[in-house]
Design a protein around this motif. Sequence first.
Motif, PDB file in Angstrom:
ATOM      1  N   VAL A 139       0.837  -1.206   0.000  1.00 42.18           N
ATOM      2  CA  VAL A 139       0.000   0.000   0.000  1.00 42.18           C
ATOM      3  C   VAL A 139       0.870   1.254   0.000  1.00 42.18           C
ATOM      4  CG1 VAL A 139      -1.687   1.317   1.342  1.00 42.18           C
ATOM      5  CG2 VAL A 139      -1.965  -1.156   1.090  1.00 42.18           C
ATOM      6  N   SER A 140       1.933   1.252   0.786  1.00 44.37           N
ATOM      7  CA  SER A 140       2.844   2.403   0.820  1.00 44.37           C
ATOM      8  C   SER A 140       3.492   2.635  -0.533  1.00 44.37           C
ATOM      9  CB  SER A 140       3.919   2.186   1.888  1.00 44.37           C
ATOM     10  OG  SER A 140       3.345   2.049   3.181  1.00 44.37           O
ATOM     11  N   ASN A 141       3.882   1.556  -1.207  1.00 45.80           N
ATOM     12  CA  ASN A 141       4.479   1.685  -2.540  1.00 45.80           C
ATOM     13  C   ASN A 141       3.489   2.232  -3.554  1.00 45.80           C
ATOM     14  OD1 ASN A 141       7.100   0.787  -1.954  1.00 45.80           O
ATOM     15  ND2 ASN A 141       6.513  -1.346  -2.158  1.00 45.80           N
ATOM     16  N   LEU A 142       2.253   1.767  -3.477  1.00 48.39           N
ATOM     17  CA  LEU A 142       1.231   2.275  -4.398  1.00 48.39           C
ATOM     18  C   LEU A 142       0.986   3.760  -4.162  1.00 48.39           C
ATOM     19  CD1 LEU A 142      -1.329  -0.688  -4.375  1.00 48.39           C
ATOM     20  CD2 LEU A 142       0.389  -0.137  -6.111  1.00 48.39           C
ATOM     21  N   GLY A 143       1.057   4.184  -2.907  1.00 47.19           N
ATOM     22  CA  GLY A 143       0.929   5.609  -2.606  1.00 47.19           C
ATOM     23  C   GLY A 143       2.054   6.418  -3.224  1.00 47.19           C
ATOM     24  N   VAL A 185      10.569  -6.463   0.320  1.00 48.72           N
ATOM     25  CA  VAL A 185      11.286  -7.542  -0.361  1.00 48.72           C
ATOM     26  C   VAL A 185      11.505  -8.720   0.585  1.00 48.72           C
ATOM     27  CG1 VAL A 185      13.515  -8.185  -1.366  1.00 48.72           C
ATOM     28  CG2 VAL A 185      12.413  -6.065  -2.051  1.00 48.72           C
ATOM     29  N   VAL A 186      11.960  -8.424   1.805  1.00 44.41           N
ATOM     30  CA  VAL A 186      12.227  -9.488   2.777  1.00 44.41           C
ATOM     31  C   VAL A 186      10.937 -10.226   3.137  1.00 44.41           C
ATOM     32  CG1 VAL A 186      13.022  -9.975   5.122  1.00 44.41           C
ATOM     33  CG2 VAL A 186      14.251  -8.317   3.715  1.00 44.41           C
ATOM     34  N   ALA A 187       9.874  -9.487   3.434  1.00 48.35           N
ATOM     35  CA  ALA A 187       8.611 -10.110   3.813  1.00 48.35           C
ATOM     36  C   ALA A 187       8.030 -10.930   2.665  1.00 48.35           C
ATOM     37  CB  ALA A 187       7.614  -9.044   4.263  1.00 48.35           C
ATOM     38  N   CYS A 188       8.087 -10.401   1.451  1.00 44.21           N
ATOM     39  CA  CYS A 188       7.562 -11.129   0.285  1.00 44.21           C
ATOM     40  C   CYS A 188       8.338 -12.420   0.051  1.00 44.21           C
ATOM     41  CB  CYS A 188       7.615 -10.247  -0.954  1.00 44.21           C
ATOM     42  SG  CYS A 188       6.415  -8.898  -0.963  1.00 44.21           S
ATOM     43  N   VAL A 210       8.014  -7.728  -6.791  1.00 44.01           N
ATOM     44  CA  VAL A 210       8.496  -7.052  -8.000  1.00 44.01           C
ATOM     45  C   VAL A 210       8.383  -5.542  -7.844  1.00 44.01           C
ATOM     46  CG1 VAL A 210       8.044  -6.679 -10.451  1.00 44.01           C
ATOM     47  CG2 VAL A 210       8.015  -8.996  -9.516  1.00 44.01           C
ATOM     48  N   ILE A 211       7.258  -5.063  -7.295  1.00 43.30           N
ATOM     49  CA  ILE A 211       7.090  -3.618  -7.081  1.00 43.30           C
ATOM     50  C   ILE A 211       8.123  -3.102  -6.090  1.00 43.30           C
ATOM     51  CG2 ILE A 211       5.539  -1.872  -6.137  1.00 43.30           C
ATOM     52  CD1 ILE A 211       3.212  -3.350  -7.309  1.00 43.30           C
ATOM     53  N   ASN A 212       8.375  -3.869  -5.037  1.00 40.27           N
ATOM     54  CA  ASN A 212       9.366  -3.450  -4.044  1.00 40.27           C
ATOM     55  C   ASN A 212      10.748  -3.306  -4.661  1.00 40.27           C
ATOM     56  OD1 ASN A 212       8.033  -3.213  -1.399  1.00 40.27           O
ATOM     57  ND2 ASN A 212       7.538  -5.362  -1.666  1.00 40.27           N
ATOM     58  N   LEU A 216      12.948   0.039  -4.999  1.00 48.89           N
ATOM     59  CA  LEU A 216      14.308   0.055  -4.472  1.00 48.89           C
ATOM     60  C   LEU A 216      15.273   0.630  -5.499  1.00 48.89           C
ATOM     61  CD1 LEU A 216      15.295  -0.872  -1.701  1.00 48.89           C
ATOM     62  CD2 LEU A 216      16.034  -3.014  -2.743  1.00 48.89           C
ATOM     63  N   VAL A 217      15.053   0.291  -6.768  1.00 46.60           N
ATOM     64  CA  VAL A 217      15.893   0.829  -7.836  1.00 46.60           C
ATOM     65  C   VAL A 217      15.614   2.318  -8.034  1.00 46.60           C
ATOM     66  CG1 VAL A 217      16.395   0.722 -10.308  1.00 46.60           C
ATOM     67  CG2 VAL A 217      16.080  -1.396  -9.001  1.00 46.60           C
ATOM     68  N   LEU A 218      14.342   2.703  -7.997  1.00 43.81           N
ATOM     69  CA  LEU A 218      13.971   4.094  -8.252  1.00 43.81           C
ATOM     70  C   LEU A 218      14.469   5.043  -7.161  1.00 43.81           C
ATOM     71  CD1 LEU A 218      10.294   3.668  -9.550  1.00 43.81           C
ATOM     72  CD2 LEU A 218      12.334   4.143 -10.896  1.00 43.81           C
ATOM     73  N   THR A 219      14.545   4.566  -5.921  1.00 50.48           N
ATOM     74  CA  THR A 219      14.996   5.442  -4.831  1.00 50.48           C
ATOM     75  C   THR A 219      16.501   5.673  -4.869  1.00 50.48           C
ATOM     76  OG1 THR A 219      15.114   3.526  -3.360  1.00 50.48           O
ATOM     77  CG2 THR A 219      13.101   4.860  -3.274  1.00 50.48           C
TER      78      THR A 219
END
Length: 457
Positions: A139-143, A185-188, A210-212, A216-219
């Motif tokens: 949810v945080s990533n989608l935000g 990533v760790v939890a997934c 995959v989104i995580n 991670l790359v974008l940040t």
Amino acid sequence: MKNILRLLQDLDYIRIVIGICILVDGYPLIFFFRETLRLAPGSTVFTAAVFAFGLILMVPFTILRRLYRPHMTMLWLGVGFLLFCVLYMCVYVGEGGFNEFGKDTVYYIYIFVFLFLLINIPNDILRVFVPVIVIFTLVSNLGLIYSLLTNPSWAVGMRASITIGGSDEASGNPHAFSRNAFMGVVACAIWLLSSETSVIFRLLAFFAGVINIAILVLTQTRSAIVALIVAVIFFVYYNVRPTQVRQTVRRLMTPIPLIIMAVGFIGLLFLMRRFNDAYSILYGYFVNFVERNMENVYAILGLNAAGTTYQATLDDSSANRSVSALFFNNVIEGHAHMLILGYGYKYLYLDVPILESLTNQGILGIGLFGGLNAVIMYHVLSAMRRNPNPMSVFLAYFYMLVLVQLFTNGRPYDISFWFPLGLMIRFMGVDHLFPAYLVNRPADASSELLVVTPNPA
């Protein structure tokens, strides 16, 4: 009836874990509601209110009636360092430019309340801990994605973050979002590899993972990337054996796996052609990340920048740590006696927390702070090796990010350190006290509780 009661109990545990997530990883959602939805732009009061809401969610119905034993050595080291910080804060207020006594006092209150609530929280939350982390980080990533798509000042190539109080990219905090992505990533990975996870939830974990990784790359934060590499190395070391590799290779060389891999490869090629822009963006970020870090390597070696005739220079964060190292070297050579008591609370921002605990608070400061992290690291490696339960494994690999940041960014007083450290104090090294039904191998639950008040009901 029994299933209904278990469902209600799990919902209560989910509430508690959401509260923990708000404290440990709440900044991405706070920035989204505060800045993107413009509920309270730039408001620290809003942030404090959200943290307070997280603490309220953490309150169990058995509060003060049932206390659970944390790792006592970690607890005394952690509380000792925090009290030492409070003492130095009171003694050095107004000195060295420190004038945020009220703000820091609020931070310490939050930390102590968080620790107190943790010892009231039942161990049974581990049943829902990892799934809630997966959903919360997703949810945080989608935000964040929504914020980037609706922010006209953000362009491809800039670091992914939500701008704070302005349109300048530098006003954002990509570290908060990289932490969220690292946790995800760790939890997934844990949820995906668990034999108890159904096919639908495995697909959800894969999608969220995959989104995580993309976030991670974008940040483009070095600490999270390095922590992920370290976590993968430890995972391979403790879980992959040569015999397992040979068996896996033999199984993959059979017809059905070969067909599946061929279909997957063709599907990957199709997706790369269909979403070529997204692939190009991620590839560009990767190349930019590598070039930016190679520039620092060239600068350290005194070489010219790649393809140029001028000497490479360190970026701002690396340059700041270089100055910190020079300051520490000067202290060692000419003012080593100052390290006995330290220079004072928040005397100098070194951007290396473990080093700042020594220079600012002396031998006792680094003894408490460094000792706490050393004990945590010992039990982290033990959890990686034994795999006692999903929550302990998650905390063990999550600590890799905290470990890297001890030497790369932040301050030893930051709540971004102490909320994760609070989880380590409460749950790491005490899995032998968990009841047998919560662990992957039988454990003695006879001494689970530190204090139990009999309840006739």
